[in-house]
Design an enzyme around this catalytic site. Structure first.
Site, short mmCIF file in Angstrom:
data_model
loop_
_atom_site.label_atom_id
_atom_site.label_comp_id
_atom_site.label_asym_id
_atom_site.label_seq_id
_atom_site.Cartn_x
_atom_site.Cartn_y
_atom_site.Cartn_z
N ASP A 182 0.86 -1.18 0.00
CA ASP A 182 0.00 0.00 0.00
C ASP A 182 0.89 1.23 0.00
OD1 ASP A 182 -2.67 1.42 0.45
OD2 ASP A 182 -1.50 2.11 2.19
N GLU A 266 -1.93 -1.38 -5.71
CA GLU A 266 -3.15 -0.68 -6.09
C GLU A 266 -2.99 -0.09 -7.49
OE1 GLU A 266 -5.19 1.38 -2.33
OE2 GLU A 266 -3.08 1.88 -2.55
N CYS A 333 -12.18 -4.27 6.44
CA CYS A 333 -11.47 -5.06 7.44
C CYS A 333 -10.85 -6.28 6.75
CB CYS A 333 -12.42 -5.51 8.55
SG CYS A 333 -11.65 -6.54 9.81
N CYS A 336 -12.83 -9.69 8.73
CA CYS A 336 -14.24 -10.00 8.47
C CYS A 336 -14.74 -9.47 7.13
CB CYS A 336 -15.12 -9.47 9.60
SG CYS A 336 -15.15 -7.65 9.71
N CYS A 352 -11.95 -2.15 13.41
CA CYS A 352 -13.19 -2.60 12.76
C CYS A 352 -14.37 -2.41 13.70
CB CYS A 352 -13.06 -4.06 12.33
SG CYS A 352 -14.51 -4.69 11.47
N ASP A 362 -2.51 1.39 7.27
CA ASP A 362 -1.84 1.10 6.00
C ASP A 362 -1.55 -0.39 5.86
OD1 ASP A 362 -1.87 3.78 5.37
OD2 ASP A 362 0.10 4.17 6.25
#
Length: 432
Positions: A182, A266, A333, A336, A352, A362
């Site tokens: 990231d 990304e 998250c 989950c 979360c 990050d």
């Protein structure tokens, strides 16, 4: 494969003056040819490289100063202009200004270039119309020379050789691990294994010195000797900053591609993200200054430079580079898979709201990027338009460039694909 080798030249005063003359001639040829292309386009016509190259030969009869520069360097300038106009459009290609353009010219014929090593620290190369030129032997050449580019950063002249080192991209990576990366503006890179990679490219003293030089420049007369001295001092600071950034991204890209079979990034369009905000500073709600600060932070961390270095390093290791959509990676998250903007409590803290998982924001985003990259790399089609059947660590067709896949996120596919890939990696590791 082709790679680059850059060395610092030790020009004599006569050679430095001659190099500046050649660079000026190439700049004049670029600007004249660009203006000619724009005039043709205004009339609805088109002129290509071959026609301009023929006119350049005739122009040497009337303008004898064009003969001072090597013919191949001038032809290469026209070829670069032709490619730039085809890729970006004739009216989007920029002029080469005397003050803003860094002087450079290229010798495309490698058979006319000879390189010899003189000792431990010095070597020499024979360039057309230059003769023998000494340079600092800072690293082995490692292959046959294909071309050479001579450039100046305002203080030193350098030569960059494009060499063929004879290596090919390996068909299989020795490791069986994957990592998500990231990119941020506070910390340059955050990896899914919890590693944060960053470096200070400009010291506090250099920042104060640069601001003082900017104030001095505002009080100088344009074109004066003191103005040139101030600009030269500012360029020295920027050059050190640029060298540190290049060293950081190259070092990091080498470590990531050496240790991992797959690297997930990304899909970021840096040029669009760093475009200036519309409006004026006085206009209410324009956020011009805030956007300018964000642009400087993005460019300072070298996002695009890191991606380029990663692609270059992946050629030697066979690492697969996967680019996934950046949507919701910082709000989702990694445990989950629930998306909630409230989970991002601050720039560095992610908690979360559903399961209570807490992690560095990050690093959590990097884990989401890795999960998205694993799903597509392992399983292929999952809710995307076209099939991208790509097996991890393999190169069955003997491709000599790193594989890059661009995908969008699908939560179910991400979890399912990640589990399948981990199981397969475990089987491959056990079999070896």
């Amino acid at each position: 494969m082709l790679t680059g080798r850059k060395y610092r030249l030790a020009f004599t005063p006569e050679q430095a003056e001659f190099a500046g003359s050649i660079a000026g001639i190439c700049r004049s040829v670029w600007n004249t040819a660009l203006e000619q292309r724009r005039e043709y386009r205004r009339r609805g016509a088109w002129i290509n490289y071959h026609e301009q190259a023929g006119q350049l030969v005739d122009a040497k009869t009337d303008h004898r100063w064009l003969k001072l520069a090597p013919s191949h360097a001038l032809q290469q300038t026209l070829m670069d202009l032709d490619r730039a106009c085809r890729e970006h459009g004739t009216f989007r290609v920029k002029w080469r200004s005397v003050r803003r353009w860094s002087p450079s010219f290229r010798f495309p014929a490698g058979d006319q270039i000879t390189v010899e090593r003189l000792g431990k620290r010095w070597g020499r190369c024979k360039l057309p119309k230059f003769g023998w030129v000494r340079f600092r032997w800072s690293r082995p050449l490692g292959g046959a020379v294909r071309s050479a580019t001579v450039s100046s950063d305002g203080h030193h002249w350098s030569v960059s050789f494009v060499v063929d080192d004879g290596r090919i991209t390996p068909g299989r990576h020795p490791c069986a691990t994957a990592v998500g990366v990231d990119r941020g503006v506070v910390v340059a890179l955050a990896c899914s294994d919890g590693t944060l990679r960053d470096r200070q490219f400009r010291t506090s003293g250099e920042a104060r010195r640069y601001r003082a030089l900017q104030k001095q420049l505002s009080r100088r007369h344009k074109g004066s000797v003191n103005t040139k001295k101030t600009i030269a001092a500012m360029r020295r600071i920027k050059r050190r900053e640029r060298d540190r950034r290049s060293d950081f991204v190259s070092w990091t890209a080498n470590r990531l591609t050496t240790r991992h079979t797959l690297v997930a990034l990304e899909q970021l369009k840096t040029r669009n993200m760093t475009a200036s905000a519309k409006g004026t500073v006085e206009q209410p709600g324009s956020n011009i200054r805030q956007k300018a600060g964000l642009n400087r932070s993005i460019l300072d961390k070298g996002w695009y430079k890191f991606e380029s270095a990663l692609h270059n390093a992946a050629r030697y290791t066979g690492t697969t580079i996967v680019k996934v959509s950046a949507a919701y990676t910082s709000q989702r998250c990694s445990v989950c898979r629930m998306v909630d903007p409230e989970s991002r409590e601050s720039q560095a803290v992610f908690r979360c709201t559903t399961c209570g998982f807490t992690d560095n924001a990050d690093v959590n985003a990097a884990k989401n990027i890795l999960a998205d990259g694993l799903s597509v790399s392992a399983c292929g089609d999952f809710g995307i338009a076209r099939s991208v059947k790509q097996e991890l660590g393999g190169n069955p067709r003997g491709v000599t460039t790193p594989t890059t896949v661009e995908v969008s996120w699908n939560p179910e596919a991400s979890a399912r694909g990640g589990r399948q890939l981990v199981e397969r990696l475990a089987r491959e590791t056990a079999s070896r």
